[in-house]
Structure formats: structure tokens, C-alpha cells
Design an enzyme around this catalytic site. Structure first.
Site, PDB file in Angstrom:
ATOM      1  N   PHE A  93     -18.585 -15.107  -9.043  1.00 36.86           N
ATOM      2  CA  PHE A  93     -19.458 -15.296 -10.214  1.00 36.86           C
ATOM      3  C   PHE A  93     -19.670 -16.804 -10.419  1.00 36.86           C
ATOM      4  O   PHE A  93     -19.497 -17.338 -11.503  1.00 36.86           O
ATOM      5  CB  PHE A  93     -18.850 -14.674 -11.470  1.00 36.86           C
ATOM      6  CG  PHE A  93     -18.381 -13.260 -11.301  1.00 36.86           C
ATOM      7  CD1 PHE A  93     -19.272 -12.196 -11.363  1.00 36.86           C
ATOM      8  CD2 PHE A  93     -17.039 -12.986 -11.064  1.00 36.86           C
ATOM      9  CE1 PHE A  93     -18.833 -10.883 -11.215  1.00 36.86           C
ATOM     10  CE2 PHE A  93     -16.590 -11.685 -10.923  1.00 36.86           C
ATOM     11  CZ  PHE A  93     -17.490 -10.631 -10.992  1.00 36.86           C
ATOM     12  N   SER A  95     -24.694 -13.713  -7.554  1.00 35.22           N
ATOM     13  CA  SER A  95     -25.725 -12.685  -7.377  1.00 35.22           C
ATOM     14  C   SER A  95     -27.129 -13.183  -7.677  1.00 35.22           C
ATOM     15  O   SER A  95     -28.111 -12.589  -7.238  1.00 35.22           O
ATOM     16  CB  SER A  95     -25.414 -11.474  -8.257  1.00 35.22           C
ATOM     17  OG  SER A  95     -25.393 -11.853  -9.630  1.00 35.22           O
ATOM     18  N   ASP A 150     -14.645 -15.596 -12.772  1.00 37.19           N
ATOM     19  CA  ASP A 150     -15.201 -16.024 -14.051  1.00 37.19           C
ATOM     20  C   ASP A 150     -16.476 -15.224 -14.330  1.00 37.19           C
ATOM     21  O   ASP A 150     -17.579 -15.774 -14.356  1.00 37.19           O
ATOM     22  CB  ASP A 150     -15.505 -17.525 -14.015  1.00 37.19           C
ATOM     23  CG  ASP A 150     -15.961 -18.060 -15.364  1.00 37.19           C
ATOM     24  OD1 ASP A 150     -15.685 -17.392 -16.380  1.00 37.19           O
ATOM     25  OD2 ASP A 150     -16.591 -19.130 -15.393  1.00 37.19           O
ATOM     26  N   CYS A 193     -14.762 -13.611 -21.082  1.00 36.05           N
ATOM     27  CA  CYS A 193     -15.461 -14.037 -22.304  1.00 36.05           C
ATOM     28  C   CYS A 193     -15.930 -12.814 -23.089  1.00 36.05           C
ATOM     29  O   CYS A 193     -16.838 -12.911 -23.911  1.00 36.05           O
ATOM     30  CB  CYS A 193     -16.640 -14.950 -21.968  1.00 36.05           C
ATOM     31  SG  CYS A 193     -17.938 -14.183 -20.971  1.00 36.05           S
TER      32      CYS A 193
END
Length: 387
Positions: A221, A244, A290, A330
Site C-alpha cells: 500500500f 494498486s 500501511d 487508520c
């Protein structure tokens, strides 16, 4: 002043600053949308002043424990207080989060500083109504030449607010060069993710990179490649950035070239890549996770936790002996303890013993982010996989 009366078990009675639609006993005085209302309990005790929006599930957001109004003087005082707090905590003087919503007594307002440009988001109706005044105050601060709004986030839909982005005051093309621990990043404040960059991760790039020397790194990520770049500058033998988004993949390549480091970049889905890499027998000495938030709703936390557990299981299987896993969440509906227990479960599923080496973030002590209950904040941990 118009107001609302909350039910006996409303969370605001335990210190929370939000009043949800289901917690309201009575609305009186016909308050206008986005106006200030008094918040009271059933015994007529004043609980504070809040921003009213009947169209949102969060009907009132408290910004003061007494009677207060939203005017220029109020915003100037709260912004000065936010600036003073960052100075006391020695935040990066050029790049930092200046205002973080309820944490700074300004619910629904985000302000990030990128050198001489301020970027704001008004995620609550009451703040959006006053964004012109807020922008004027920000533009008057020393060294600020422009104020940008990045109100193109989905969070505004819940408040019935439109999507919009652009320059509010001053002149800028939105492009800035951010420098963090010697790494340089070209950031587009008008079209980059959120406000252009993850300022809340700047210190963690340094913390994770401290483990990177002589290690083979996988940055999942990756977004703009900050973890991978920091690791390479700190002596990693190699780094693969997995992302991605085609736009972000190109940005990672640009940032790697800008910093004159060799970072491999692969466009793809992390959940697909990890098992495929395992079948190919690939190993990494440091894996960084992350991901974006796994849930935006409290009702889907169980599914999110299952996703986190599966993610960490797959990542752990790629770790070399005594490899390091750095992981972040998060998802604000998932607390730090639940996240930690889920990560441990995923690592144990990989049939290794996981030893907690260091907690990266203690939100109350973090020099930039100040966490509040139910407010999105980062949770991060580093593990060493032994055996």
C-alpha cells in the site's frame, strides 16, 4: 439560543464530543442547519455549545464546554492555540498538521501546512459555512502565500456537502517539494490523496527506516513510496513498493528518480500479491503494511478485523527468519488494543511467535497527532518474527 436535550445514556455525558441522532431527546428553538446550539441534559444542565446539522447522523459536534459562538475572534483564538501547541511539541516548521478537528476544538476542520501553502478541509456544515473567514485568517499568517481547499472527500457526503477543490486565496499551482529526513517528494496539493501527502506518517517513515539497514524491504500500500524511499536511504539492500493505483505507481517512480535511489515498483493488489509471492518462495526481511481504512462504519468492524487478520497472516508468511513487520491502521472504529490483538492472531496463524518490539505511536504523546475518542488516528506497531 436554540438547543438540543440529550438522552440519559448519550455518549457526550461520558466526555465524547459528538451527539448522534439516536441520542437526542428533544430539539428546541428551531435551529438552522450549521448554526450553534446549546447542548443540555434532561435536567437542563449545560453541556456545551455545538454545531447543528439535522441531515447528519452526528447531529451536534461540541466545540466548547460553555456558551460560545463561531465568529472571527473564536477562530483566531483557536488557530493561535493550535499553532502554539505545534511549536511546543516541536513539529516540523514547514510541513505539519496545524488543525486536527476535535483535537483542536474545531470539529470537522482539517488544516495541513505545506511550507507556504495551507490546505484545509471543512468536513462539517458549520465549519464549511465559515471557511471564508478561516481561509482569511490562515492567509494572514507569516509566510503563507495561498490557501487551498480539498473538499473532494467522501466524508462530506454524510453532511450533505458538495465535492469541491481549488485555490481559495492567493496563487499557486498546487505543486510543492516536501523534504523529510533528506527524502524529497513532489506533492500535488490540488489532486493528491487527501491533502496531498500523509503528514501524519512523517515520523514513522524515520522510525521504520531505522530497521532497514541491510534488509530486503516490501512496502505494501505504498502510495507515494515514502516508506520504501526512507528505507533505501537508510541502507536497505532493496525495496519493492507495491501499489494498486497507476497514478501512485508513476509518482513512486518519479520520487525514486528524484532521490536517486533504486526502488522496484509493482502495480497490483496487495491481497493478491502476498499469497502469489508466498507460492513463488519470495522472502523479505522487512514488510511494511500501511493500508487505507478497512471500515468507515461501526457496524462493519468484525469484517474489518477479519480482513486485518488475513492480511497479517499472508504478510508474515513472506518474512525471513527474524524478519521485521511494521504495521499501521487508520480505521478509527477499531481501537489500538483490538488492532494489536488481531495482528497477533494473524501472526500466530502463520505459526511463528510474535514479540512486540516497539509501539510506534502513543497518540496522546505524538508531537503532531492528538487522538480523541472515536476520532481517526493512526495505530502502529513493529514486530520481530522469531523462529
Amino acid at each position: 439560543m436554540a438547543g438540543i436535550i440529550v438522552k440519559p445514556r448519550a455518549r457526550i455525558l461520558q466526555g465524547h464530543d459528538w451527539v448522534f441522532h439516536s441520542e437526542i431527546l428533544k430539539v428546541y428553538g428551531n435551529p438552522e442547519e450549521g448554526s450553534v446550539v446549546a447542548i443540555k441534559d434532561g435536567k437542563d444542565k449545560m453541556l456545551g455549545s455545538g454545531i447543528f446539522n439535522s441531515k447528519s447522523q452526528i447531529v451536534a459536534r461540541r466545540f466548547s464546554r460553555g456558551r460560545d459562538i463561531l465568529d472571527r475572534d473564536f477562530f483566531e483564538k483557536r488557530l493561535r492555540r493550535a499553532i502554539s501547541l505545534r511549536e511546543r511539541r516541536h513539529a516540523n516548521s514547514q510541513f505539519h498538521r496545524l488543525v486536527w478537528s476535535e483535537s483542536d476544538g474545531l470539529p470537522g476542520l482539517i488544516v495541513d501546512r505545506y511550507d507556504d501553502v495551507m490546505v484545509l478541509q471543512t468536513l462539517a456544515l458549520g465549519m464549511d459555512i465559515h471557511k471564508g473567514v478561516i481561509a482569511e485568517i490562515l492567509s494572514s499568517l507569516p509566510g503563507i502565500r495561498a490557501v487551498i481547499e480539498r473538499n473532494d472527500t467522501g466524508a462530506r457526503l454524510a453532511e450533505g456537502l458538495p465535492q469541491q477543490a481549488g485555490v481559495l486565496l492567493g496563487q499557486t499551482d498546487g505543486r510543492v517539494t516536501l523534504v523529510n529526513d533528506g527524502c524529497r517528494y513532489e506533492v500535488d496539493l490540488l489532486s493528491g490523496h487527501k491533502t496531498g501527502y500523509y503528514l501524519d506518517q512523517m515520523e514513522n517513515h524515520r522510525s521504520v527506516a531505522a530497521y532497514a539497514k541491510d534488509r530486503k524491504v516490501l512496502d505494501c500500500f505504498s502510495n507515494q513510496g515514502a516508506f520504501a524511499l526512507a528505507c533505501m536511504r537508510n541502507g536497505a539492500t532493496s525495496a519493492l513498493a507495491l501499489e494498486s493505483s497507476a497514478d501512485c505507481v508513476e509518482k513512486i517512480r518519479e520520487n525514486a528518480k528524484l532521490n536517486e535511489v533504486a526502488v522496484s515498483v509493482e502495480e497490483g493488489d496487495v491481497f493478491d500479491y502476498l499469497p502469489n509471492a508466498g507460492r513463488r518462495g519470495l522472502e523479505f526481511d522487512l514488510v511494511i503494511l500501511d493500508p487505507p481504512s478497512f471500515t468507515k462504519a461501526k457496524g462493519s468492524t468484525h469484517a474489518a478485523l477479519r480482513g486485518y487478520r488475513e492480511l497479517h497472516l499472508r504478510a508474515a508468511k513472506l518474512l525471513s527468519k527474524n524478519g521485521i513487520l511494521a504495521t499501521f491502521s487508520c480505521s478509527h472504529h477499531i481501537g489500538a488494543q483490538d488492532f494489536l490483538e488481531t495482528v497477533r492472531a494473524g501472526l500466530n496463524d502463520a505459526r511463528r511467535s510474535a514479540h512486540l518490539v516497539e509501539s510506534l505511536l502513543q497518540p496522546a504523546d505524538h508531537p503532531v497527532l492528538l487522538a480523541m475518542p472515536e476520532t481517526e488516528y493512526l495505530k502502529g506497531f513493529i514486530f520481530e518474527m522469531v523462529g
